[in-house]
Design a protein around this motif. Structure first.
Motif, PDB file in Angstrom:
ATOM      1  N   GLY A  38      73.107 -12.560 -34.199  1.00 16.60           N
ATOM      2  CA  GLY A  38      72.393 -12.689 -35.456  1.00 16.60           C
ATOM      3  C   GLY A  38      73.130 -12.163 -36.671  1.00 16.60           C
ATOM      4  N   TYR A  39      73.956 -11.142 -36.454  1.00 16.45           N
ATOM      5  CA  TYR A  39      74.616 -10.492 -37.592  1.00 16.45           C
ATOM      6  C   TYR A  39      76.137 -10.451 -37.459  1.00 16.45           C
ATOM      7  N   HIS A  40      76.661 -10.951 -36.360  1.00 22.87           N
ATOM      8  CA  HIS A  40      78.107 -10.957 -36.085  1.00 22.87           C
ATOM      9  C   HIS A  40      78.687  -9.550 -36.133  1.00 22.87           C
ATOM     10  N   GLU A  41      77.903  -8.583 -35.657  1.00 24.24           N
ATOM     11  CA  GLU A  41      78.357  -7.204 -35.643  1.00 24.24           C
ATOM     12  C   GLU A  41      79.085  -6.900 -34.343  1.00 24.24           C
ATOM     13  N   ARG A  42      80.033  -5.974 -34.431  1.00 19.15           N
ATOM     14  CA  ARG A  42      80.795  -5.510 -33.280  1.00 19.15           C
ATOM     15  C   ARG A  42      80.766  -3.985 -33.287  1.00 19.15           C
ATOM     16  N   GLN A  43      80.887  -3.405 -32.099  1.00 19.46           N
ATOM     17  CA  GLN A  43      80.880  -1.958 -31.988  1.00 19.46           C
ATOM     18  C   GLN A  43      82.142  -1.393 -32.638  1.00 19.46           C
ATOM     19  N   ARG A  44      81.947  -0.409 -33.521  1.00 16.71           N
ATOM     20  CA  ARG A  44      83.082   0.201 -34.230  1.00 16.71           C
ATOM     21  C   ARG A  44      83.299   1.659 -33.860  1.00 16.71           C
ATOM     22  N   ALA A  45      82.239   2.351 -33.425  1.00 17.15           N
ATOM     23  CA  ALA A  45      82.374   3.768 -33.061  1.00 17.15           C
ATOM     24  C   ALA A  45      81.235   4.143 -32.130  1.00 17.15           C
ATOM     25  N   LEU A  46      81.435   5.215 -31.367  1.00 13.19           N
ATOM     26  CA  LEU A  46      80.366   5.721 -30.505  1.00 13.19           C
ATOM     27  C   LEU A  46      80.592   7.194 -30.231  1.00 13.19           C
ATOM     28  N   GLY A  47      79.533   7.854 -29.820  1.00 12.97           N
ATOM     29  CA  GLY A  47      79.587   9.262 -29.453  1.00 12.97           C
ATOM     30  C   GLY A  47      78.413   9.599 -28.561  1.00 12.97           C
ATOM     31  N   ILE A  48      78.518  10.711 -27.860  1.00 17.25           N
ATOM     32  CA  ILE A  48      77.451  11.130 -26.951  1.00 17.25           C
ATOM     33  C   ILE A  48      76.716  12.305 -27.581  1.00 17.25           C
ATOM     34  N   ALA A  49      75.417  12.165 -27.692  1.00 18.35           N
ATOM     35  CA  ALA A  49      74.564  13.215 -28.259  1.00 18.35           C
ATOM     36  C   ALA A  49      74.280  14.278 -27.198  1.00 18.35           C
ATOM     37  N   GLY A  50      73.767  15.409 -27.643  1.00 14.21           N
ATOM     38  CA  GLY A  50      73.474  16.518 -26.745  1.00 14.21           C
ATOM     39  C   GLY A  50      72.475  16.184 -25.649  1.00 14.21           C
ATOM     40  N   ASN A  51      71.598  15.224 -25.899  1.00 16.01           N
ATOM     41  CA  ASN A  51      70.594  14.849 -24.900  1.00 16.01           C
ATOM     42  C   ASN A  51      71.103  13.783 -23.931  1.00 16.01           C
ATOM     43  N   GLY A  52      72.385  13.433 -24.033  1.00 16.51           N
ATOM     44  CA  GLY A  52      72.973  12.439 -23.134  1.00 16.51           C
ATOM     45  C   GLY A  52      72.903  11.021 -23.660  1.00 16.51           C
ATOM     46  N   ALA A  53      72.249  10.810 -24.788  1.00 14.88           N
ATOM     47  CA  ALA A  53      72.158   9.472 -25.371  1.00 14.88           C
ATOM     48  C   ALA A  53      73.492   9.102 -26.024  1.00 14.88           C
ATOM     49  N   VAL A  54      73.768   7.808 -26.061  1.00 19.44           N
ATOM     50  CA  VAL A  54      74.974   7.303 -26.709  1.00 19.44           C
ATOM     51  C   VAL A  54      74.572   6.762 -28.079  1.00 19.44           C
TER      52      VAL A  54
END
Length: 96
Positions: A38-54
């Motif tokens: 729908g938006y032609h978006e691609r993943q540019r960055a990621l990180g892991i939060a303290g609760n284990g969520a990405v």
């Protein structure tokens, strides 16, 4: 960049009130498919939060739109924020 992403995500979560937060949650694969198609978006960055969520930043190729999603370990993902006109900033050591 990752630090900026985490700070932005934290600000969005902390300062959103129930009346202006319209959290969209669902299976990560379905949300990612919508961002890509729908938006032609691609993943540019990621990180892991303290609760284990990405926490992920998705940006369209021309930076017209952007989205931040959070995926829990069980595969449930939520759209935390979305907008237009994303601009990546260079770190001091990357500047010429």
């Amino acid at each position: 960049m990752l630090t900026i992403l985490i700070v932005v995500a934290a600000i969005v979560v902390l300062f959103s009130t129930p009346s202006d937060a319209q959290m969209v949650c669902g299976d990560r694969l379905e949300i990612v498919a919508r961002l890509e198609a729908g938006y032609h978006e691609r993943q540019r960055a990621l990180g892991i939060a303290g609760n284990g969520a990405v926490i992920e930043l998705w940006v369209s190729s021309k930076a017209e739109t952007w989205s931040i999603i959070m995926t829990h370990p069980n595969g449930m993902a939520c759209l935390l924020a979305a907008g237009e006109s994303w601009e990546s900033l260079l770190l001091p050591e990357q500047r010429a």
